[in-house]
Motif scaffolding. Structure first.
Motif, PDB file in Angstrom:
ATOM      1  N   ASP A 136       0.928  -1.251   0.074  1.00  0.00           N
ATOM      2  CA  ASP A 136       0.054  -0.120  -0.017  1.00  0.00           C
ATOM      3  C   ASP A 136       0.844   1.211   0.131  1.00  0.00           C
ATOM      4  OD1 ASP A 136       0.937  -0.355   2.570  1.00  0.00           O
ATOM      5  OD2 ASP A 136      -0.809  -0.262   3.722  1.00  0.00           O
ATOM      6  N   SER A 137       2.046   1.169  -0.360  1.00  0.00           N
ATOM      7  CA  SER A 137       3.196   2.320  -0.302  1.00  0.00           C
ATOM      8  C   SER A 137       3.600   2.778  -1.693  1.00  0.00           C
ATOM      9  CB  SER A 137       4.403   2.081   0.635  1.00  0.00           C
ATOM     10  OG  SER A 137       4.991   1.138   0.191  1.00  0.00           O
ATOM     11  N   VAL A 138       2.946   2.138  -2.558  1.00  0.00           N
ATOM     12  CA  VAL A 138       3.389   2.552  -4.136  1.00  0.00           C
ATOM     13  C   VAL A 138       2.249   2.498  -5.004  1.00  0.00           C
ATOM     14  CG1 VAL A 138       5.510   1.381  -3.978  1.00  0.00           C
ATOM     15  CG2 VAL A 138       3.824   0.091  -4.468  1.00  0.00           C
ATOM     16  N   THR A 139       2.239   3.567  -5.982  1.00  0.00           N
ATOM     17  CA  THR A 139       1.325   3.560  -7.150  1.00  0.00           C
ATOM     18  C   THR A 139       2.059   2.893  -8.447  1.00  0.00           C
ATOM     19  OG1 THR A 139       2.139   5.759  -7.666  1.00  0.00           O
ATOM     20  CG2 THR A 139       0.504   5.476  -6.097  1.00  0.00           C
ATOM     21  N   LYS A 140       1.299   3.077  -9.501  1.00  0.00           N
ATOM     22  CA  LYS A 140       1.893   2.556 -10.751  1.00  0.00           C
ATOM     23  C   LYS A 140       3.107   3.701 -11.141  1.00  0.00           C
ATOM     24  CE  LYS A 140      -2.109   0.263 -12.875  1.00  0.00           C
ATOM     25  NZ  LYS A 140      -3.160   0.402 -13.898  1.00  0.00           N
ATOM     26  N   ALA A 141       2.631   4.912 -10.865  1.00  0.00           N
ATOM     27  CA  ALA A 141       3.596   5.937 -11.401  1.00  0.00           C
ATOM     28  C   ALA A 141       4.643   5.702 -10.717  1.00  0.00           C
ATOM     29  CB  ALA A 141       2.910   7.242 -11.268  1.00  0.00           C
ATOM     30  N   ASP A 142       4.907   5.467  -9.194  1.00  0.00           N
ATOM     31  CA  ASP A 142       6.157   5.254  -8.442  1.00  0.00           C
ATOM     32  C   ASP A 142       7.028   4.281  -8.928  1.00  0.00           C
ATOM     33  OD1 ASP A 142       4.864   7.158  -6.474  1.00  0.00           O
ATOM     34  OD2 ASP A 142       4.144   5.779  -5.202  1.00  0.00           O
ATOM     35  N   LEU A 143       6.281   3.122  -9.399  1.00  0.00           N
ATOM     36  CA  LEU A 143       7.049   2.075  -9.734  1.00  0.00           C
ATOM     37  C   LEU A 143       7.808   2.271 -11.395  1.00  0.00           C
ATOM     38  CD1 LEU A 143       4.767  -0.724  -8.696  1.00  0.00           C
ATOM     39  CD2 LEU A 143       6.777  -0.180  -7.511  1.00  0.00           C
ATOM     40  N   VAL A 144       7.042   2.842 -11.977  1.00  0.00           N
ATOM     41  CA  VAL A 144       7.663   3.534 -13.556  1.00  0.00           C
ATOM     42  C   VAL A 144       9.007   4.460 -13.084  1.00  0.00           C
ATOM     43  CG1 VAL A 144       7.391   4.758 -15.391  1.00  0.00           C
ATOM     44  CG2 VAL A 144       5.594   3.202 -14.705  1.00  0.00           C
ATOM     45  N   ASP A 174      -4.460  -4.280   2.419  1.00  0.00           N
ATOM     46  CA  ASP A 174      -5.309  -5.307   1.646  1.00  0.00           C
ATOM     47  C   ASP A 174      -4.496  -6.224   1.021  1.00  0.00           C
ATOM     48  OD1 ASP A 174      -7.157  -6.727   0.624  1.00  0.00           O
ATOM     49  OD2 ASP A 174      -8.263  -4.670  -0.078  1.00  0.00           O
ATOM     50  N   PRO A 175      -4.829  -7.502   1.440  1.00  0.00           N
ATOM     51  CA  PRO A 175      -3.907  -8.647   0.566  1.00  0.00           C
ATOM     52  C   PRO A 175      -4.346  -8.600  -0.813  1.00  0.00           C
ATOM     53  CG  PRO A 175      -5.466  -9.642   2.148  1.00  0.00           C
ATOM     54  CD  PRO A 175      -5.413  -8.243   2.603  1.00  0.00           C
ATOM     55  N   GLU A 176      -5.461  -8.350  -1.073  1.00  0.00           N
ATOM     56  CA  GLU A 176      -5.914  -8.380  -2.663  1.00  0.00           C
ATOM     57  C   GLU A 176      -5.270  -7.472  -3.379  1.00  0.00           C
ATOM     58  OE1 GLU A 176     -10.286  -8.030  -2.929  1.00  0.00           O
ATOM     59  OE2 GLU A 176     -10.480  -9.927  -1.685  1.00  0.00           O
ATOM     60  N   ARG A 177      -4.529  -6.360  -2.908  1.00  0.00           N
ATOM     61  CA  ARG A 177      -3.731  -5.318  -3.557  1.00  0.00           C
ATOM     62  C   ARG A 177      -2.572  -6.006  -4.168  1.00  0.00           C
ATOM     63  NH1 ARG A 177      -3.387   0.276  -4.155  1.00  0.00           N
ATOM     64  NH2 ARG A 177      -1.328   1.031  -4.229  1.00  0.00           N
ATOM     65  N   VAL A 178      -1.895  -7.200  -3.424  1.00  0.00           N
ATOM     66  CA  VAL A 178      -0.642  -7.725  -3.727  1.00  0.00           C
ATOM     67  C   VAL A 178      -0.469  -8.109  -5.054  1.00  0.00           C
ATOM     68  CG1 VAL A 178       0.752  -9.557  -3.214  1.00  0.00           C
ATOM     69  CG2 VAL A 178      -0.257  -8.380  -1.393  1.00  0.00           C
ATOM     70  N   PRO A 179      -1.292  -8.855  -5.818  1.00  0.00           N
ATOM     71  CA  PRO A 179      -1.038  -9.272  -7.513  1.00  0.00           C
ATOM     72  C   PRO A 179      -1.184  -7.808  -8.119  1.00  0.00           C
ATOM     73  CG  PRO A 179      -3.107 -10.580  -6.160  1.00  0.00           C
ATOM     74  CD  PRO A 179      -2.748  -9.503  -5.396  1.00  0.00           C
ATOM     75  N   ASP A 180      -1.889  -6.946  -7.691  1.00  0.00           N
ATOM     76  CA  ASP A 180      -1.934  -5.688  -8.427  1.00  0.00           C
ATOM     77  C   ASP A 180      -0.623  -5.158  -8.434  1.00  0.00           C
ATOM     78  OD1 ASP A 180      -4.695  -5.867  -9.091  1.00  0.00           O
ATOM     79  OD2 ASP A 180      -5.115  -4.543  -7.554  1.00  0.00           O
ATOM     80  N   VAL A 181       0.088  -4.866  -7.455  1.00  0.00           N
ATOM     81  CA  VAL A 181       1.529  -4.137  -7.331  1.00  0.00           C
ATOM     82  C   VAL A 181       2.445  -4.981  -7.981  1.00  0.00           C
ATOM     83  CG1 VAL A 181       0.811  -2.657  -5.257  1.00  0.00           C
ATOM     84  CG2 VAL A 181       1.751  -5.154  -5.009  1.00  0.00           C
ATOM     85  N   VAL A 182       2.248  -6.206  -7.958  1.00  0.00           N
ATOM     86  CA  VAL A 182       3.287  -7.059  -8.604  1.00  0.00           C
ATOM     87  C   VAL A 182       3.038  -7.081 -10.146  1.00  0.00           C
ATOM     88  CG1 VAL A 182       3.863  -9.415  -9.187  1.00  0.00           C
ATOM     89  CG2 VAL A 182       3.419  -8.973  -6.631  1.00  0.00           C
ATOM     90  N   THR A 183       2.043  -6.978 -10.586  1.00  0.00           N
ATOM     91  CA  THR A 183       1.676  -6.695 -12.038  1.00  0.00           C
ATOM     92  C   THR A 183       2.147  -5.255 -12.483  1.00  0.00           C
ATOM     93  OG1 THR A 183      -0.361  -7.887 -12.036  1.00  0.00           O
ATOM     94  CG2 THR A 183       0.027  -6.360 -13.524  1.00  0.00           C
ATOM     95  N   TRP A 184       1.868  -4.381 -11.665  1.00  0.00           N
ATOM     96  CA  TRP A 184       2.487  -3.050 -11.991  1.00  0.00           C
ATOM     97  C   TRP A 184       4.201  -3.088 -11.913  1.00  0.00           C
ATOM     98  CZ3 TRP A 184      -0.447  -0.052  -7.687  1.00  0.00           C
ATOM     99  CH2 TRP A 184      -1.690  -0.154  -7.841  1.00  0.00           C
ATOM    100  N   ALA A 185       4.832  -3.768 -10.909  1.00  0.00           N
ATOM    101  CA  ALA A 185       6.041  -3.808 -11.239  1.00  0.00           C
ATOM    102  C   ALA A 185       6.684  -4.459 -12.343  1.00  0.00           C
ATOM    103  CB  ALA A 185       6.736  -4.651  -9.702  1.00  0.00           C
ATOM    104  N   ARG A 186       5.984  -5.611 -12.844  1.00  0.00           N
ATOM    105  CA  ARG A 186       6.312  -6.325 -13.997  1.00  0.00           C
ATOM    106  C   ARG A 186       6.274  -5.194 -15.174  1.00  0.00           C
ATOM    107  NH1 ARG A 186       9.268 -10.427 -12.472  1.00  0.00           N
ATOM    108  NH2 ARG A 186       8.157 -12.071 -11.225  1.00  0.00           N
TER     109      ARG A 186
END
Length: 406
Positions: A136-144, A174-186
């Motif tokens: 919960d400490s990153v956004t898509k833009a942060d990772l880019v 929220d554990p449901e956010r984990v797949p999202d942030v992994v996808t964003w990192a990829r």
């Protein structure tokens, strides 16, 4: 927060090191650790050197003691490292931003710090650059932004996929956010994604742990760290256990969960390379391997530890004290110690035996070598050429094997 740092010997105000520590440094692996000591909340099990705004109180207005000004203070310590190491420093092979929650800093601040490491110390062409992050400490833009700045690896603190387990740990994501942030990192182009898990939380069933493993593996990580919960003195969790609100983790339960983790992770193509760490081939955390094999590193930030050529030192813990020293132009080191040959040998046994490649037998003293046959007979170790390697059963009892061999 009272200091839990060892006393050690006085550290020189200019941070200088004995020439003996610098001799040969260019031939030794060298990394940089950057400690970011800020969290939004303090997890009940955590005894790391971290601070919330409430912890800092009025100190949050001290330059370098707040999230908005911290990076500038840390930059000055990187420049101190350049002055101390001079031309002896090897190019930096690994950089690791840990905490705390490094991604509570603005990506521009993390970029500034990484750029300073490169400008002052020099990054190896294939440098591994890791940051820890909470889901919960990153956004898509942060990772880019972080990937564009040169970060190659990210480690998400997942701990569990089960809400009631996260509540006991005081985790807020929220554990449901984990797949999202992994996808964003990829999607951002990170070379490697790692997930950190904890097992043995009071109230966690074996089925809960299997749920967490399955959820982690569904994300397709390159690396997983799985640590048994340790109830550390002085933490909120320890106080709850002491009051009888929660039970202590059960050793048999921990062993069962470790075995399940090893089987599930191995079946998914992640092999163990250190007792608590699994990865795809080539995705081992090179920064941690650097620690475990006694290489050199400079730790930047409050409470950070460093080691160069047998000299180990540690910084003052509190962000305000750290900022004061940096502002005064003196080393933030609290104290240091020069490791003698026996201490370094013992530390090699403690750390290298936990690695898949094992420990060279000649690191053991006479008593240790004499004890090897008994450990072999018990099925805890095996001899592979000139090295001693833990068996699967030995990994469950690694600390005991080390004690027996020392």
């Amino acid at each position: 927060m009272p200091s839990a740092l060892p006393e050690g010997d006085p550290a020189p105000p200019d941070g200088s090191l004995p020439q003996a520590a610098l001799t040969g440094a260019r031939e030794r692996p060298f990394g940089v650790y950057v400690h970011v000591p800020f969290c939004t909340v303090r997890c009940g099990y955590c005894d790391f050197n971290t601070y919330t705004v409430a912890d800092l109180g009025t100190a949050s207005g001290v330059p370098g003691a707040s999230r908005t000004t911290y990076a500038d203070a840390a930059v000055q310590e990187v420049r101190l490292a350049r002055r101390v190491l001079g031309e002896e420093a090897a190019p930096v092979r690994t950089v690791f931003f840990g905490g705390g929650t490094p991604t509570l800093l603005d990506p521009a601040d993390l970029t500034k710090l990484l750029r300073t490491v490169g400008d002052e110390l020099g990054l190896a062409p294939d440098a591994e650059v890791t940051t820890e992050a909470n889901p919960d400490s990153v956004t898509k833009a942060d990772l880019v932004a972080l990937r564009d700045a040169g970060f190659t690896r990210i480690s998400f603190g997942v701990q569990s996929a089960v809400p009631h387990v996260l509540r006991v740990l005081d985790r807020t994501h929220d554990p449901e956010r984990v797949p999202d942030v992994v996808t964003w990192a990829r999607d951002a182009g990170f070379d490697q994604v790692s997930l950190d898990l904890i097992y043995g939380t009071p109230g966690e069933s074996l089925a809960d742990w299997e749920t967490s493993l399955d959820a982690a593996l569904a994300c397709g990580p390159d690396h997983v760290s799985a640590y048994s919960l340790i109830v550390e003195d002085g933490t909120a969790l320890a106080r709850r256990v002491r009051r009888g609100e929660l039970p202590m983790p059960d050793e048999d339960d921990l062993a069962d969960k470790y075995a399940v983790a090893d089987a599930r992770l191995g079946a998914a193509g992640l092999g163990w390379y250190e007792v608590s760490n699994w990865s795809r081939p080539g995705a081992e955390c090179r920064h941690n391997v650097l620690y475990w094999t006694g290489a050199d590193w400079w730790g930047v930030g409050p409470g950070a530890h460093s080691h160069v050529g047998g000299v180990r030192w540690w910084n003052v813990r509190h962000p305000a004290a750290y900022a004061d020293r940096i502002a005064a132009g003196v080393s933030p080191a609290h104290a240091r110690e020069v490791l003698d040959a026996e201490t370094r040998r013992v530390e090699r046994v403690l750390l290298e035996l936990r690695l898949r490649g094992g420990l060279p037998l000649d690191v053991l003293d006479d008593d240790g070598r004499a004890g090897v046959p008994e450990q072999v007979e018990r099925g805890l170790v095996r001899v592979e050429g000139d090295r001693l390697v833990l068996t699967d059963a030995g990994r469950l009892l690694a600390d005991g094997v080390v004690r027996d061999l020392l």
